[in-house]
Structure formats: structure tokens, C-alpha cells
Design an enzyme around this catalytic site. Structure first.
Site, PDB file in Angstrom:
ATOM      1  CG  ASP A   1      -1.600  -1.141   1.601  1.00 52.46           C
ATOM      2  OD1 ASP A   1      -1.604  -2.072   0.801  1.00 52.46           O
ATOM      3  OD2 ASP A   1      -2.177  -1.180   2.689  1.00 52.46           O
TER       4      ASP A   1
ATOM      5  CD1 TRP B   1       2.995  -7.431   3.564  1.00 49.13           C
ATOM      6  CD2 TRP B   1       3.215  -8.862   5.280  1.00 49.13           C
ATOM      7  NE1 TRP B   1       2.464  -6.838   4.691  1.00 49.13           N
ATOM      8  CE2 TRP B   1       2.579  -7.682   5.750  1.00 49.13           C
ATOM      9  CE3 TRP B   1       3.473  -9.889   6.181  1.00 49.13           C
ATOM     10  CZ2 TRP B   1       2.185  -7.529   7.077  1.00 49.13           C
ATOM     11  CZ3 TRP B   1       3.083  -9.726   7.508  1.00 49.13           C
ATOM     12  CH2 TRP B   1       2.437  -8.558   7.945  1.00 49.13           C
TER      13      TRP B   1
ATOM     14  NE  ARG C   1      -5.920  -4.486   8.031  1.00 44.56           N
ATOM     15  CZ  ARG C   1      -6.554  -5.592   8.407  1.00 44.56           C
ATOM     16  NH1 ARG C   1      -6.638  -5.910   9.678  1.00 44.56           N
ATOM     17  NH2 ARG C   1      -7.112  -6.376   7.505  1.00 44.56           N
TER      18      ARG C   1
ATOM     19  CD  GLU D   1      -7.098  -4.936   4.080  1.00 46.74           C
ATOM     20  OE1 GLU D   1      -6.899  -5.080   2.858  1.00 46.74           O
ATOM     21  OE2 GLU D   1      -6.451  -5.557   4.946  1.00 46.74           O
TER      22      GLU D   1
HETATM   23  C1  FRU Z   1      -3.910  -3.583   2.842  1.00 44.32           C
HETATM   24  C2  FRU Z   1      -3.226  -3.986   4.118  1.00 44.32           C
HETATM   25  C3  FRU Z   1      -3.585  -3.009   5.212  1.00 44.32           C
HETATM   26  C4  FRU Z   1      -2.456  -3.154   6.173  1.00 44.32           C
HETATM   27  C5  FRU Z   1      -1.283  -3.401   5.253  1.00 44.32           C
HETATM   28  C6  FRU Z   1      -0.247  -4.323   5.803  1.00 44.32           C
HETATM   29  O1  FRU Z   1      -3.266  -3.916   1.682  1.00 44.32           O
HETATM   30  O2  FRU Z   1      -3.605  -5.304   4.471  1.00 44.32           O
HETATM   31  O3  FRU Z   1      -4.857  -3.218   5.758  1.00 44.32           O
HETATM   32  O4  FRU Z   1      -2.272  -2.002   6.926  1.00 44.32           O
HETATM   33  O5  FRU Z   1      -1.814  -3.938   4.055  1.00 44.32           O
HETATM   34  O6  FRU Z   1       0.903  -4.313   5.027  1.00 44.32           O
END
Ligand code: FRU
Length: 502
Positions: free
Chosen positions: A47, A71, A168, A224
Site C-alpha cells: 500500500d 511481505w 487499521r 481496508e
Molecule cells: C492492505 C493492508 C492493510 C495493512 C497493510 C499491511 O493492503 O492489508 O490493511 O495495513 O496492508 O501491510
């Protein structure tokens, strides 16, 4: 790793991360990368975060793991630009180095310039996956300090129906003399977004939930990355809905980017929507954020990639890019999107192609050959059942974008374009996405394509719809051709440019 060891290891992670990037980024092979789309110097990007204007530049942060193209515990990468096209990398801005974020890391958030300082509001996710909102600030826009009383919105301020592990992506904004934050969450039934209010960005009060909580039906995911901007006296709310059920051609991906046009009531927190749209009709578009440019334009960026699929560029040492930023305009209550006009400063080698009529045939257009390009054309759909363009084309490889008369759609088909993408859910269609599209009454559609080695962005009918997709074409697949099937079609106003960012 135990908590104490981890704390020790992490006391220097920001400098470790920066050192790692400095040492390893120069070794990464840039020839396999997009050139005018922002990618991480090395490692993993998801993101966009904290898109803002500060100190005469536009700043963009992102979810970052510099150490490998996967990730993991999240950092915030950082770059700045004056024109939305050419980016200057800056040191990593946030590292997961505090007890409230050293587990899963510094998740997504937003930024706000205030009184000569830059504030970041992000989600700290601890070792137990508990998500709380945290503040960091900077005077120079490069070095950030975390607020000593973090978290500023602890999980104790989350109403009980929402899980503390799904809270979040705060979006910080100001109206009058109050600050507000929109924060993504869910219940057992449905995603939701919560509104908080503050006088100083440090002490926050819960206001309410934007939605009733059951409109998603079987939608069990988090809403999100909320983001909000004003246009035409309306509020435009964007968010990314995990597992949103599809609706015809819309929301067909596993996770979708949604926008609502309406009004946010700052007293109750309720959002009253007049319209719900899919922000992009392609595969690889998520978590958009906007900034207001110096001249008043609303400019959007987004992650040009998607969750729950495989990441083909891992072997090239990087994963993820941002879209070419887009100008957003509201027309008749719907979003129109245009590539930032600054991209035109990077056009090289204009090649115009004479009008042509094709009848049951395909014709290679050598003037449009290439993999880092802008291509524009208009299509008079004539009598053809299907007509359009193939790019990234070579032996057994092509990305097709075409009008389909019967379906009334423009379809992007990447199902034969080099390395194919597969995902966590085998039944997902990773090959084609279609958007419903109307011609101008004379049967004419307009196309504007941006190709950049590992992806394509397609703008249709002067920004009325967009289709964004990653593709991983074969090495020599650089040809372009027009085609018409089941009748004839005319192609006119055809022009191509090389896009070069040095
Ligand atoms: C969306 C997400 C968010 C989170 C981030 C973690 O793509 O899942 O909700 O903050 O990526 O990297």
C-alpha cells in the site's frame, strides 16, 4: 525470536534497513523493472501511505520490507517527487522498533502537514497482532520520531463489537479546527469504517461507524485503507474491501477497491452514499490514496498489485509498484480518471499512424512497437463483433484489449501474456476483466494505454473507466497490432510515444 532478543535486534532496525538498501539496491537489475512507475529500490512494496505535500514536494510512503521481496514485519518506505513521475528515494521513514509495533510492524496510514511539521498516523501491530493507531512526526520531512505516548488510539477506544486485531489504516484529515481519522475494521457480518475526532492529533474520541454494519451481506472482510477527498461539494470515500462479493462485471477480484460518492456526517459518523463504484476495473489496483496538488488537482496513487496471487518478479529482487498517479474528477456523480498530465513531459519519439479499416484481420503496427509506451487511439466499432489492440505481442504471447459488441464491454485479456498469474483461490479468473462501456452514440470508443514492462494501465472513453493489470510478457514480445473480428472496424487518431524517465 523472544521479545527481549527482538527488542535488542530492533533497537537499530531503521539504520539497518537503510544500510541494507544502500548496499543492495545498486545490485538490483533495473532492466526488468517498470521505468516510470515507482517500485521499491529493493524488496517488497504494498500500500501507498501518507501521500501528502510537504516542503515543496509531494511525499509518498509505502508498506515496505526492504530485506526481501516478500511481505514481513512492515517498515515505511519513502520517496518524494515534484511532478508525480520522477521520484527521489529517501531513507526508510519508520521501522517496527517499539513494543506496540515490533511484531507485525508499522501498517498503513496517512500523513498531514501542520505548522511546518509532518505528522504520520499509522497502525502499530504488536507481537500478538493487536492493532492500535500511532503517531510520528518530523520537522524535515525525512527523519521521524514516534510520539512517546503512543498508541494515540489504543484498542481500549475500540467499541467491543469490533475485533482488536482488525482495526487499521487510519486516514487523517481536518475539517475546521478538528482533526478526524477514518479507521478500517469489520464485524462477524461485514466490513466497516470508524470515525474518530481530536483537537490535537494526540487525544482521540470515538464518534461512530460510517455504515450500519450489515450492507455487505456475506462480505466478511475488513474495509481496508479508507481515504476521503472532497469534489463538487460531495465527499468521495475510497476503501479496499476484502472478499467483496462480485456484482456482474464489478468487484470480480478476490479483493476490490470501492468508492462511494455522498456525504460524511461528522457528528454521527454516518456516510450517506448516492453511488458506489469500482475504482478500477482491472486486476492489480488496491489501497488508493489521494493528495491535493498545488494547483488544486486531486491526484491519486494506488498499489499496482493485489493480494492472494503469486508475485512473479520475486526472482528479480523486487515486488510491487505504484500506478502512474491519476487526476480525479467527479462528473455526473461518477469518478473520471486521467493519467497525471506531467507524464506528457516524458514522451519521446512521437509516432503517428494513418487511419485504417480492418475487416476480419489483424495488422501489425510497427510504429507502436515497444514495452514502455503510451498509445492512444479511437475505435469506430463499425460492424465488428470484437475489435481492439494487442500489445506485448510475440510468438504465442500477447495482451489483448478489445471491444466486445455482444457483451457491451471492453475486455483486457492477459491469459496468453507470458508468465501467468495464479492465486490462492483456484477458481479466480486471473485472465480477463471486462468493464461495461458505452460508445459516444456514433459507435466510437477512445483508448489510452500506458505500458511499462510489467504492467499496463488502460484509460477508456476519456477517463470514464480504467483497467489496470500486471503482465509478465516474454522477453522479445514487443509488437503491437490492431484487429477486427466478425466484421470491420476503423482505427483513427492513432499515436504512440516512448516514455522515458531518466
Ligand atoms: C492492505 C493492508 C492493510 C495493512 C497493510 C499491511 O493492503 O492489508 O490493511 O495495513 O496492508 O501491510
Amino acid at each position: 525470536m523472544k521479545r527481549t532478543e527482538r527488542a535488542e535486534a530492533l533497537s537499530y532496525t531503521l539504520s539497518l534497513a537503510n544500510e541494507y538498501v544502500r548496499e543492495h539496491a545498486p545490485l538490483s537489475d533495473k532492466s526488468k523493472r517498470p521505468s516510470y512507475h515507482l517500485t521499491p529500490e529493493i524488496g517488497w512494496m504494498n500500500d501507498p501511505n501518507g501521500f501528502c505535500s510537504f516542503g515543496g514536494k509531494y511525499h509518498l510512503f509505502w508498506q515496505y520490507n526492504p530485506f526481501e521481496p516478500k511481505w514481513n514485519s512492515m517498515y515505511w518506505g519513502h520517496a518524494a517527487t515534484k511532478d508525480f513521475v520522477k521520484w527521489e528515494y529517501l531513507p526508510v521513514a519508520l521501522a517496527p522498533d517499539k513494543p506496540y509495533d515490533w511484531g507485525y510492524g508499522c501498517f498503513s496510514g496517512s500523513a498531514r502537514a501542520e505548522d511546518g511539521k509532518l505528522y504520520l498516523l499509522y497502525t502499530g501491530v504488536d507481537e500478538d497482532a493487536v492493532q492500535q493507531q500511532c503517531l510520528a512526526f518530523s520537522s524535515d520531512g525525512v527523519h521521524f520520531k514516534k510520539y512517546e505516548r503512543n498508541p494515540v488510539i489504543p484498542s481500549s477506544k475500540l467499541p467491543e463489537v469490533y475485533p482488536i486485531k482488525e482495526f487499521r489504516d487510519p486516514f487523517l484529515f481536518r475539517r475546521g479546527d478538528r482533526y478526524y481519522a477514518l479507521i478500517g475494521t469489520k464485524t462477524e457480518l461485514c466490513g466497516n469504517i470508524l470515525l474518530y475526532r481530536s483537537k490535537d492529533m494526540k487525544r482521540w474520541k470515538y464518534v461512530g461507524a460510517l455504515f450500519g454494519g450489515d450492507e455487505g451481506g456475506l462480505n466478511k472482510g475488513v474495509y481496508e485503507c479508507p481515504a476521503l477527498f472532497e469534489a463538487d461539494g460531495k465527499d468521495v470515500l475510497m476503501y479496499s474491501a476484502q472478499f467483496l462479493p462480485s456484482d456482474g462485471n464489478r468487484f470480480v477480484n478476490i479483493h476490490s477497491s470501492v468508492y462511494l460518492v455522498g456525504k460524511l456526517d461528522l457528528t454521527s459518523g454516518k456516510f450517506n452514499a448516492d453511488y458506489m463504484g469500482e475504482t478500477d476495473g482491472g486486476f492489480d489496483f488496491y489501497a488508493p490514496q489521494t493528495v491535493t496538488a498545488a494547483d488544486g488537482r486531486t491526484v491519486m496513487t494506488a498499489w499496482m498489485q493485489m493480494w492472494d496471487r503469486d508475485y512473479v518478479t520475486e526472482s528479480d529482487g523486487f515486488v510491487g509498484s505504484m500506478i502512474l498517479p491519476r487526476e480525479l474528477v467527479l462528473k455526473d456523480g461518477k469518478l473520471y480518471q486521467y493519467p497525471v498530465r506531467e507524464i506528457e513531459n516524458y514522451r519521446r519519439e512521437e509516432r503517428r499512424v494513418p487511419d485504417l479499416v480492418l475487416d476480419e484481420e489483424e495488422k501489425e503496427i510497427s510504429a507502436l512497437r515497444g514495452t514502455q509506451k503510451e498509445i492512444q487511439f479511437k475505435l469506430d466499432t463499425g460492424t465488428a463483433e470484437r475489435a481492439g489492440i494487442r500489445v506485448f505481442s510475440g510468438k504465442d504471447c500477447a495482451l489483448s484489449v478489445y471491444y466486445d459488441r455482444k457483451a457491451g464491454t471492453v475486455t483486457l485479456d492477459r491469459g496468453t501474456c507470458g508468465k501467468l498469474i495464479r492465486g490462492a483461490f483456484p477458481e479466480t479468473n486471473f485472465a480477463t476483466r471486462s468493464v461495461r462501456i458505452a460508445s459516444d452514440g456514433n459507435g466510437v470508443l477512445s483508448f489510452r494505454l500506458f505500458l511499462d514492462r510489467t504492467g499496463a494501465e488502460v484509460f477508456l472513453n476519456d477517463g470514464a473507466a480504467t483497467i489496470t493489470a500486471n503482465v509478465y510478457p516474454d522477453r522479445e514480445a514487443e509488437n503491437a497490432s490492431f484487429f477486427a473480428e466478425g466484421g470491420s472496424a476503423r482505427f483513427f487518431g492513432v499515436v504512440g510515444y516512448e516514455i522515458e524517465v531518466k
